[in-house]
Motif scaffolding. Sequence first.
Motif, mmCIF file in Angstrom:
data_model
loop_
_atom_site.group_PDB
_atom_site.id
_atom_site.type_symbol
_atom_site.label_atom_id
_atom_site.label_comp_id
_atom_site.label_asym_id
_atom_site.label_seq_id
_atom_site.Cartn_x
_atom_site.Cartn_y
_atom_site.Cartn_z
ATOM 1 N N HIS A 187 0.818 -1.214 0.000
ATOM 2 C CA HIS A 187 0.000 0.000 0.000
ATOM 3 C C HIS A 187 0.853 1.265 0.000
ATOM 4 C CE1 HIS A 187 -2.895 2.979 1.816
ATOM 5 N NE2 HIS A 187 -3.669 2.412 0.898
ATOM 6 N N ILE A 204 1.606 2.957 -3.357
ATOM 7 C CA ILE A 204 0.535 3.538 -4.173
ATOM 8 C C ILE A 204 0.524 5.046 -3.978
ATOM 9 C CG2 ILE A 204 -1.933 3.534 -4.676
ATOM 10 C CD1 ILE A 204 -2.128 0.791 -3.468
ATOM 11 N N LYS A 230 -5.273 -2.164 -9.195
ATOM 12 C CA LYS A 230 -4.214 -1.242 -9.658
ATOM 13 C C LYS A 230 -3.274 -2.011 -10.592
ATOM 14 C CE LYS A 230 -5.366 2.386 -7.107
ATOM 15 N NZ LYS A 230 -6.531 1.840 -6.419
ATOM 16 N N LEU A 243 0.568 -1.573 -10.554
ATOM 17 C CA LEU A 243 1.246 -1.797 -9.278
ATOM 18 C C LEU A 243 2.228 -2.956 -9.350
ATOM 19 C CD1 LEU A 243 1.489 -0.721 -6.462
ATOM 20 C CD2 LEU A 243 -0.494 -2.089 -5.771
#
Length: 478
Positions: A46, A49, A68, A71
């Motif tokens: 996380h 991001i 995402k 990612l």
Amino acid sequence: MKLDITTKHLRVLNLLNFTEGKDLELMETLMGISRPNLNNYLKDIHKHIKNVEKTGKMDCIITDIIGKKQLYPLLKKKQTVSKEDRIFFLILKLLIEGTLNLDYLAELLNISRRTLNIDLLSIKDSLNVFELKIESHTGRGIFLDGNISNKRNALCCYIYKYLVEEEYLPTLFKTSFSYITSNYEISSLLNHDIEKFMKDFNFDTFFYNRILLTSFYISFKYLVLDPDEDMKNSYSLEIALKDRFSFETYFSKVFSKDEIDNFYNFLHNSVFKDIKFKNIGGFLNILKICSGNFPEESIYLKDHLSIWKDVVKTVLNKEISPEDEILLKNVIQRVSFSSKQKHYLYIYEFYFLNLNLDSYTSNKCISLFKEFRKYYWNISFTDVFAIYFILNSPKKRPVKEVTILYKNIPILILEGMKNEIEHKYNIVIKDFVNNLFFEEHRKNNHVSTVGIFGDIKLYDNFQHNSESLEIMYLDLKI
């Protein structure tokens, strides 16, 4: 403080997307980690991001991560070598080369000699399972000691693990070991013979059969672990099994009478003919695993079938028909055999994450997996997919004639989904053809339309010669 991204972060990310964040328990099981550790991996992901509020709430973290698409490539670029990967790398290198140069490796891995010495303790424990030892010779390095057959068995397991997990591993592995599979003998001759073998003898039943056969060949034929040992007892299968009686004595355990003649011709014209006769036991065992043909497990079949019927009834609310029993027999025997193995090496078999499945199918497979795990501690998720698709092939009425090209998806899975694919795309499937054999197939058969999945890449010469060929892009989302 620098935040390291490891192989586990990449696996966690893809598993989270696969489960849509709704089954952290499954992720714990497949990753072999606790909930607190899983939460830490998710928090680490996380933090990479952009433009989201940093929070400790897991629900918010999961929501932010899911979907995402950029990612994964971002994290892959930042991937470092974890302790788990490092030990795997060192074991594989030791098995292949027979020795380790600690000074060189400390510099390569950017770690201290003290850290390497601690790693050696874990390596010793891992290799003890295969009755192998490591010896330290002052001024010379670390050496592998043990029976050559045990070395090859261990190498086969670790080569298999490497090839299955390669997609997620740090680039260190590819730069160090890709030479093993990129040479002509493996990438062309062996691959061609394996595809022919799969097609002609109906061995395309399970995920990773190709990798299993490749791992065996590399470990027992291609790599020279001991030059002196290779000079002894050098009779090959081709020489030792020239007479048909000897040949049938061994391979009748795996092949039916109708298949023996064809397999004799195949073996003596393939790269497998050069396997040393002294390794025939390992070869037979690999063939059994690939086919699920374990006569010794048949005495337990009735008991296993009772369990499987209960599981299928509980999860899918359907009965296993006599026809299903025939199709599932070898799957049951393979799962039973695997659950009894002494040399168990945990392997992250995550190819299913590449399959574009709908949520209903995924959820049913997850439920099947959880239920089967109550009885078979190491059943793989990919085997559960095979079970599910065998049990689900409703009859539909199609229209357009299409030849399906496949590469890594086992033919049994595709054949099990034949009717569903036909119904979805309103087609009739004429044949399933491995992409390596398509041009040969096209010379002898009229093909106007081909269907391909995401893992098939069309070569330039194929495209240039295909003006009159219609191409349908398919997926497994049924």
